[in-house]
Design a protein around this motif. Structure first.
Motif, mmCIF file in Angstrom:
data_model
loop_
_atom_site.group_PDB
_atom_site.id
_atom_site.type_symbol
_atom_site.label_atom_id
_atom_site.label_comp_id
_atom_site.label_asym_id
_atom_site.label_seq_id
_atom_site.Cartn_x
_atom_site.Cartn_y
_atom_site.Cartn_z
ATOM 1 N N ILE A 116 116.866 77.112 174.723
ATOM 2 C CA ILE A 116 116.170 75.888 174.321
ATOM 3 C C ILE A 116 116.175 74.905 175.485
ATOM 4 O O ILE A 116 117.225 74.598 176.051
ATOM 5 C CB ILE A 116 116.842 75.252 173.087
ATOM 6 N N LYS A 117 115.019 74.438 175.867
ATOM 7 C CA LYS A 117 114.880 73.550 177.017
ATOM 8 C C LYS A 117 115.396 72.139 176.687
ATOM 9 O O LYS A 117 115.302 71.657 175.558
ATOM 10 C CB LYS A 117 113.411 73.458 177.451
ATOM 11 N N LYS A 118 115.929 71.488 177.711
ATOM 12 C CA LYS A 118 116.529 70.162 177.543
ATOM 13 C C LYS A 118 115.540 69.157 176.989
ATOM 14 O O LYS A 118 115.904 68.295 176.175
ATOM 15 C CB LYS A 118 117.085 69.674 178.896
ATOM 16 N N ASN A 119 114.260 69.234 177.417
ATOM 17 C CA ASN A 119 113.287 68.244 176.961
ATOM 18 C C ASN A 119 112.862 68.453 175.509
ATOM 19 O O ASN A 119 112.099 67.665 174.963
ATOM 20 C CB ASN A 119 112.050 68.230 177.874
ATOM 21 N N ASN A 120 113.356 69.523 174.856
ATOM 22 C CA ASN A 120 113.100 69.748 173.429
ATOM 23 C C ASN A 120 114.275 69.307 172.554
ATOM 24 O O ASN A 120 114.264 69.547 171.348
ATOM 25 C CB ASN A 120 112.816 71.231 173.159
ATOM 26 N N VAL A 121 115.274 68.690 173.184
ATOM 27 C CA VAL A 121 116.486 68.307 172.452
ATOM 28 C C VAL A 121 116.727 66.801 172.564
ATOM 29 O O VAL A 121 116.722 66.250 173.665
ATOM 30 C CB VAL A 121 117.729 69.057 172.986
ATOM 31 N N LEU A 122 116.919 66.167 171.425
ATOM 32 C CA LEU A 122 117.282 64.752 171.380
ATOM 33 C C LEU A 122 118.771 64.648 171.062
ATOM 34 O O LEU A 122 119.236 65.193 170.062
ATOM 35 C CB LEU A 122 116.474 64.018 170.306
ATOM 36 N N VAL A 123 119.523 63.992 171.939
ATOM 37 C CA VAL A 123 120.942 63.759 171.680
ATOM 38 C C VAL A 123 121.071 62.455 170.884
ATOM 39 O O VAL A 123 120.674 61.394 171.341
ATOM 40 C CB VAL A 123 121.752 63.661 172.988
ATOM 41 N N MET A 124 121.615 62.585 169.677
ATOM 42 C CA MET A 124 121.756 61.423 168.792
ATOM 43 C C MET A 124 123.205 61.372 168.312
ATOM 44 O O MET A 124 123.634 62.192 167.500
ATOM 45 C CB MET A 124 120.802 61.548 167.598
ATOM 46 N N TYR A 125 123.941 60.420 168.848
ATOM 47 C CA TYR A 125 125.360 60.320 168.504
ATOM 48 C C TYR A 125 125.522 59.832 167.072
ATOM 49 O O TYR A 125 124.814 58.932 166.624
ATOM 50 C CB TYR A 125 126.077 59.369 169.458
ATOM 51 N N ARG A 126 126.465 60.448 166.381
ATOM 52 C CA ARG A 126 126.744 60.028 165.006
ATOM 53 C C ARG A 126 127.831 58.968 165.001
ATOM 54 O O ARG A 126 128.714 58.958 165.852
ATOM 55 C CB ARG A 126 127.199 61.232 164.170
ATOM 56 N N SER A 127 127.758 58.117 164.001
ATOM 57 C CA SER A 127 128.779 57.075 163.885
ATOM 58 C C SER A 127 128.879 56.631 162.431
ATOM 59 O O SER A 127 127.979 56.866 161.629
ATOM 60 C CB SER A 127 128.425 55.869 164.770
ATOM 61 N N LEU A 128 129.999 56.005 162.116
ATOM 62 C CA LEU A 128 130.212 55.423 160.798
ATOM 63 C C LEU A 128 130.724 54.003 160.967
ATOM 64 O O LEU A 128 131.391 53.690 161.952
ATOM 65 C CB LEU A 128 131.243 56.229 160.003
#
Length: 262
Positions: free
Chosen positions: A178-190
């Motif tokens: 999977i190519k990097k530009n197809n991945v969104l890094v979304m940090y989880r938090s509470l």
């Protein structure tokens, strides 16, 4: 009044006590979108958002009526390296996947999101082949451990992914190309103010306050965390550690904390 876009979110089991983030995610999404929560199996009897789960008997009937979809999944599976456990899972879950697909079509959903990217990939593969509904998928620790054939097959299609740390990007490329530009890094938090630890932390004089949120399992690295905490403890570092979440290793982690007095 403008109609809200409809999103269907697919999980394996919901509600579940081990899903620390799920209900909060869905409630936030519900403020801007119409959200259908669909799970393969009914979960724990706890308060949560409404959800729909397929009936096994009706699912078998659905798969007989939709033999083309059943054999489509089988053809894809046999095009990948054989894994007996994945074979059994696929045979068992494909009827349910077909019922979920039919429900998505019936509800006229605008976007489907796989809350987990392993076995729910069966639904996404049906969507990509038999409809034009947009699909996205989360891929995380368990998906990387499982390496399910459906995840690999789905990665060859035009789909965007979400993961929760940059470290996963390298593994997604390694395992699924999977190519990097197809991945969104979304940090989880509470928001810790929603939990009992918030009031406790206000009265703690420790220089270092650490909070882990998520399922207590080996895949999440909880034992690596305990090793680091033990090193901090032996080095005389003043700290407080909080775990928010459930899971199969929760009892062991609690016992280790008491044993090493950390």
């Amino acid at each position: 009044m403008q109609k809200k876009p409809k999103i269907a979110i697919i999980l394996m089991r919901y509600p579940a006590r081990t899903e620390t983030f799920a209900t909060r995610d869905f409630l936030e999404l519900g403020k801007s979108y119409s959200v259908d929560v669909i799970s393969y199996f009914s979960g724990d009897k706890i308060n949560s958002m409404p959800k729909w789960s397929p009936n096994l008997l009706f699912s078998i009937i659905d798969s007989i009526r939709s033999a083309d979809k059943f054999f489509f999944i089988l053809r894809l599976m046999f095009a990948h390296k054989f894994n007996f456990r994945h074979f059994v899972k696929t045979i068992a879950l494909t009827p349910l996947s077909i019922s979920i697909f039919n429900k998505i079509i019936e509800n006229k959903v605008d976007l489907v999101h796989l809350y987990w990217g392993h076995y729910p990939s069966l639904v996404a593969l049906l969507i990509k082949e038999f409809s034009d509904i947009k699909t996205t998928s989360f891929l995380g620790a368990y998906d990387l451990e499982e390496r399910f054939w459906g995840t690999s097959a789905l990665s060859k299609t035009s789909i965007n992914y979400v993961t929760h740390c940059n470290y996963n990007i390298r593994l997604l490329r390694l395992y699924y190309d999977i190519k990097k530009n197809n991945v969104l890094v979304m940090y989880r938090s509470l928001n810790v103010q929603d939990f009992y630890i918030y009031e406790k932390q206000k009265h703690i004089g420790s220089k270092l306050n650490i909070t882990f949120t998520g399922r207590c399992c080996k895949e999440k690295g909880v034992y690596h965390i305990m090793n680091v905490l033990l090193q901090l403890h032996c080095s005389g570092v003043d700290f407080t550690m909080n775990f928010i979440g459930d899971g199969e290793e929760r009892v062991n982690i609690t016992n280790l904390s008491r044993q090493y007095e950390i």
